[in-house]
Design a protein around this motif. Structure first.
Motif, PDB file in Angstrom:
ATOM      1  N   GLY B  11       0.829  -1.218   0.000  1.00 26.84           N
ATOM      2  CA  GLY B  11       0.000   0.000   0.000  1.00 26.84           C
ATOM      3  C   GLY B  11       0.859   1.261   0.000  1.00 26.84           C
ATOM      4  O   GLY B  11       2.078   1.195   0.144  1.00 26.84           O
ATOM      5  N   THR B  12       0.184   2.406  -0.150  1.00 26.32           N
ATOM      6  CA  THR B  12       0.898   3.677  -0.307  1.00 26.32           C
ATOM      7  C   THR B  12       1.923   3.934   0.810  1.00 26.32           C
ATOM      8  O   THR B  12       3.100   4.145   0.544  1.00 26.32           O
ATOM      9  CB  THR B  12      -0.111   4.851  -0.323  1.00 26.32           C
ATOM     10  OG1 THR B  12      -1.148   4.528  -1.226  1.00 26.32           O
ATOM     11  CG2 THR B  12       0.561   6.141  -0.745  1.00 26.32           C
ATOM     12  N   THR B  13       1.439   3.912   2.049  1.00 26.51           N
ATOM     13  CA  THR B  13       2.332   4.271   3.157  1.00 26.51           C
ATOM     14  C   THR B  13       3.502   3.303   3.244  1.00 26.51           C
ATOM     15  O   THR B  13       4.660   3.707   3.355  1.00 26.51           O
ATOM     16  CB  THR B  13       1.545   4.269   4.485  1.00 26.51           C
ATOM     17  OG1 THR B  13       0.318   4.954   4.285  1.00 26.51           O
ATOM     18  CG2 THR B  13       2.329   4.948   5.581  1.00 26.51           C
ATOM     19  N   CYS B  14       3.205   2.015   3.186  1.00 26.25           N
ATOM     20  CA  CYS B  14       4.273   1.026   3.274  1.00 26.25           C
ATOM     21  C   CYS B  14       5.235   1.165   2.097  1.00 26.25           C
ATOM     22  O   CYS B  14       6.445   1.042   2.257  1.00 26.25           O
ATOM     23  CB  CYS B  14       3.693  -0.379   3.319  1.00 26.25           C
ATOM     24  SG  CYS B  14       2.846  -0.684   4.882  1.00 26.25           S
ATOM     25  N   CYS B  44      -3.074  -3.049   1.115  1.00 30.66           N
ATOM     26  CA  CYS B  44      -2.989  -2.204   2.325  1.00 30.66           C
ATOM     27  C   CYS B  44      -3.569  -3.051   3.441  1.00 30.66           C
ATOM     28  O   CYS B  44      -4.705  -3.501   3.356  1.00 30.66           O
ATOM     29  CB  CYS B  44      -3.793  -0.895   2.215  1.00 30.66           C
ATOM     30  SG  CYS B  44      -3.861   0.025   3.791  1.00 30.66           S
ATOM     31  N   MET B  45      -2.776  -3.275   4.472  1.00 24.72           N
ATOM     32  CA  MET B  45      -3.252  -4.145   5.544  1.00 24.72           C
ATOM     33  C   MET B  45      -4.080  -3.386   6.568  1.00 24.72           C
ATOM     34  O   MET B  45      -4.540  -3.950   7.542  1.00 24.72           O
ATOM     35  CB  MET B  45      -2.052  -4.822   6.214  1.00 24.72           C
ATOM     36  CG  MET B  45      -1.246  -5.619   5.205  1.00 24.72           C
ATOM     37  SD  MET B  45      -0.252  -6.953   5.887  1.00 24.72           S
ATOM     38  CE  MET B  45       1.165  -6.105   6.470  1.00 24.72           C
ATOM     39  N   GLY B  46      -4.230  -2.075   6.334  1.00 21.17           N
ATOM     40  CA  GLY B  46      -5.058  -1.292   7.242  1.00 21.17           C
ATOM     41  C   GLY B  46      -4.326  -0.866   8.510  1.00 21.17           C
ATOM     42  O   GLY B  46      -4.890  -0.165   9.348  1.00 21.17           O
ATOM     43  N   LEU B  47      -3.094  -1.267   8.658  1.00 26.33           N
ATOM     44  CA  LEU B  47      -2.350  -0.958   9.885  1.00 26.33           C
ATOM     45  C   LEU B  47      -1.849   0.479   9.899  1.00 26.33           C
ATOM     46  O   LEU B  47      -1.610   1.058  10.955  1.00 26.33           O
ATOM     47  CB  LEU B  47      -1.152  -1.908  10.024  1.00 26.33           C
ATOM     48  CG  LEU B  47      -1.496  -3.397   9.952  1.00 26.33           C
ATOM     49  CD1 LEU B  47      -0.232  -4.232   9.900  1.00 26.33           C
ATOM     50  CD2 LEU B  47      -2.353  -3.796  11.144  1.00 26.33           C
ATOM     51  N   CYS B  48      -1.669   1.048   8.708  1.00 29.73           N
ATOM     52  CA  CYS B  48      -1.104   2.397   8.616  1.00 29.73           C
ATOM     53  C   CYS B  48      -2.035   3.424   9.240  1.00 29.73           C
ATOM     54  O   CYS B  48      -1.634   4.547   9.499  1.00 29.73           O
ATOM     55  CB  CYS B  48      -0.817   2.742   7.152  1.00 29.73           C
ATOM     56  SG  CYS B  48      -2.236   2.604   6.069  1.00 29.73           S
ATOM     57  N   LYS B  49      -3.292   3.058   9.459  1.00 29.27           N
ATOM     58  CA  LYS B  49      -4.245   4.030   9.979  1.00 29.27           C
ATOM     59  C   LYS B  49      -4.257   4.073  11.494  1.00 29.27           C
ATOM     60  O   LYS B  49      -5.006   4.828  12.089  1.00 29.27           O
ATOM     61  CB  LYS B  49      -5.633   3.703   9.446  1.00 29.27           C
ATOM     62  CG  LYS B  49      -5.629   3.872   7.957  1.00 29.27           C
ATOM     63  CD  LYS B  49      -6.840   3.359   7.282  1.00 29.27           C
ATOM     64  CE  LYS B  49      -6.637   3.454   5.805  1.00 29.27           C
ATOM     65  NZ  LYS B  49      -5.550   2.591   5.305  1.00 29.27           N
ATOM     66  N   TYR B  58       4.868  -2.502   7.044  1.00 25.20           N
ATOM     67  CA  TYR B  58       4.444  -3.620   7.885  1.00 25.20           C
ATOM     68  C   TYR B  58       4.526  -4.945   7.131  1.00 25.20           C
ATOM     69  O   TYR B  58       4.235  -5.013   5.944  1.00 25.20           O
ATOM     70  CB  TYR B  58       3.003  -3.424   8.344  1.00 25.20           C
ATOM     71  CG  TYR B  58       2.777  -2.110   9.034  1.00 25.20           C
ATOM     72  CD1 TYR B  58       3.187  -1.917  10.352  1.00 25.20           C
ATOM     73  CD2 TYR B  58       2.172  -1.054   8.354  1.00 25.20           C
ATOM     74  CE1 TYR B  58       2.996  -0.698  10.979  1.00 25.20           C
ATOM     75  CE2 TYR B  58       1.978   0.166   8.979  1.00 25.20           C
ATOM     76  CZ  TYR B  58       2.392   0.341  10.292  1.00 25.20           C
ATOM     77  OH  TYR B  58       2.206   1.545  10.904  1.00 25.20           O
TER      78      TYR B  58
HETATM   79  S1  FES Z   1      -0.140   0.851   3.425  1.00 26.21           S
HETATM   80 FE1  FES Z   1       0.593  -0.829   4.489  1.00 26.21          FE
HETATM   81  S2  FES Z   1      -0.841  -0.988   6.035  1.00 26.21           S
HETATM   82 FE2  FES Z   1      -1.652   0.582   4.861  1.00 26.21          FE
END
Ligand code: FES
Lengths: 390, 87
Positions: B11-14, B44-49, B58
């Motif tokens: 995902g974006t953040t990761c 996106c594993m949803g952990l970034c939030k 992650y």
């Molecule tokens: S981008 Fe990796 S958990 Fe959201």
């Protein structure tokens, strides 16, 4: 006759003569919504390079304006000839042209002067146009007029002689590719891909013409324009989580509506849809390219990309007018450009993590990128855009 | 043979925090450990939030979150799990 809501897609693909900086052919088009009318002109200026480009651009633009003002074609051709700059070497001013002028649901009129004959393709055959000579003694300076009533599915293909004469003098194509060769190529392509877009078809013809020249050294400017009457292609783009998570289901179910192409942009978006519609999402690691995160696959969805980074890159490609096909942003751009109507549904919940100042890159807000993209799609690519925020 | 599931987030953040280098974790592992791995990727594993998970990127190894993951850290954790399974 055309069915209601028929969309006319107009595209041109060009290749500049090897060794020149600018193309000596010019293509312009305009839509006059009040008259339900579309006009497109292709002009090929004498010679090549800047001089030819000026001749061609002037001819194409003037003939477009005169046509739009319903001026008599014989008169304005003469005005154009008289006003074009004169070539110092050959002491003539010269640019061949083709004018396509169509009132939708009525008639299409074509005026040709010196360009290779255009092609009308209907039901996968070439329909011969009856051409009437309306002026001129020698062939190169004669004006020919023809007309037909457009039907849904029709394609008109207008080329410069860089297509018909492609490969001229070579061992294989001594007399050039000719419009017959081009027509054959177009028909076989449409047979394989019946709904090929005007954009893709123009590009393929151009590439094929280029391939006819030995070593791909084009000895003339190549232009292929395609006008395609078709039912509009509707595309739906979902991007970003809804502000209110209780609307996730409603958001995901929008995908069940009738659209030709369906696109998801965003990891969270993909997760929401996956959960709500119970469809698996699978990351396609092979799609990683040009520093962008990979796209994913999901049943019933044509393209699933990452969000902000991919959208930002796609906006850049749209503005540059050039997109590669080996990264997800390029694929996204290609899909958008092959659509006529695009509906964006933009989730407005902000991902706090994206605002973290310690991130190594600045991430733009989704809304801003979408605005940038849609502005460009509307103004530069004449797409019909609808945006809904959720 | 007991599997070890490894899930990498793309995902974006990761991704901006370097997750594109994570697939390299397997390079330092022995063939026998590699065979046990079931590799998955997430959009996106949803952990970034959620700050409680620490920093991106992650990785989940058998469901357990590794934050600020590096190929090395992932490989170390996998080796530990493999040893525990052998005991
Ligand atoms: S981008 Fe990796 S958990 Fe959201």
């Amino acid at each position: 006759m055309l069915g209601n809501g028929t969309f006319v897609e107009v595209e041109c693909s060009q290749w500049t003569k090897t060794g020149q900086n600018v193309c000596g052919d010019a293509f312009v088009s305009t839509r006059l919504p009040a008259e339900n009318r579309l006009i497109a002109t292709l002009a090929d200026g004498l010679g090549s390079g800047v001089k030819a480009n000026i001749l061609a651009t002037m001819t194409a633009t003037m003939s477009l304006r005169f046509s739009a003002a319903n001026r008599n074609v014989l008169k304005f051709s003469k005005i154009m000839m008289d006003s074009l700059p004169v070539c110092q070497k050959r002491m003539i001013s010269y640019s061949t042209f083709t004018i396509f002028d169509c009132v939708l649901d009525e008639r299409a009129r074509i005026v040709e002067q010196g360009n290779p004959r255009c092609l009308l393709i209907r039901n996968n055959i070439e329909v011969p146009l009856e051409r009437e000579k309306i002026a001129g003694e020698n062939d190169a300076r004669s004006l020919y007029a023809s007309s037909f009533a457009p039907m849904a599915g029709d394609r008109v293909i207008i080329c410069s002689d860089g297509v018909s004469q492609a490969g001229i003098g070579s061992k294989e194509y001594g007399f050039g590719w000719q419009m017959e060769g081009c027509a054959e190529f177009v028909l076989s392509l449409i047979k394989k891909e019946p709904i090929i877009s005007a954009r893709e078809l123009a590009l393929r013809v151009r590439n094929e013409a280029l391939a006819k020249w030995p070593d791909r050294i084009a000895k003339d400017d190549i232009s292929c324009s395609v006008i395609y009457f078709r039912t509009p292609r509707r595309t739906l783009v979902l991007s970003g989580p809804p502000f209110d998570a209780s609307r996730d289901g409603e958001y995901a179910r929008m995908l069940l509506n009738n659209y030709e192409k369906k696109i998801l942009c965003g990891g969270t978006t993909a997760q929401i849809v996956s959960r709500e519609l119970n469809r698996e999402v699978e990351v396609d690691m092979k799609s990683i390219g040009n520093g962008l995160p990979p796209s994913s696959k999901m049943k019933g969805v044509d393209l699933v990309t990452e969000g902000i980074l991919t959208l930002t890159q796609a906006a850049q490609y749209l503005e540059d007018g050039d997109a590669p096909d080996n990264d997800p942003a390029g694929v996204l751009v290609k899909t958008l450009l092959e659509s006529d109507n695009i509906k964006f549904v933009i989730g407005t919940r902000v991902n706090e993590a994206h605002q973290d100042p310690t991130l190594p890159v600045d991430l733009e807000m989704r809304r801003n990128i979408i605005k940038r993209m849609t502005k460009c799609l509307e103004q530069k690519y004449l797409k019909e855009i609808e945006i809904e925020y959720i | 043979m007991e599997k070890i599931t490894v899930e990498l987030c793309m995902g974006t953040t990761c991704f901006v925090m370097g997750s594109s280098s994570l697939p390299e974790f397997s390079e330092s592992l022995s063939e026998s450990i590699r065979e046990k791995i079931e590799l998955k990727h997430s959009p996106c594993m949803g952990l970034c939030k959620d700050q409680k998970y620490g920093k991106a990127p992650y990785v989940k190894v058998n469901g357990e979150v590794i934050s600020a993951a590096t190929p090395h850290a992932v490989a170390v954790r996998i080796r530990q799990i493999a040893e525990e399974q052998d005991d």
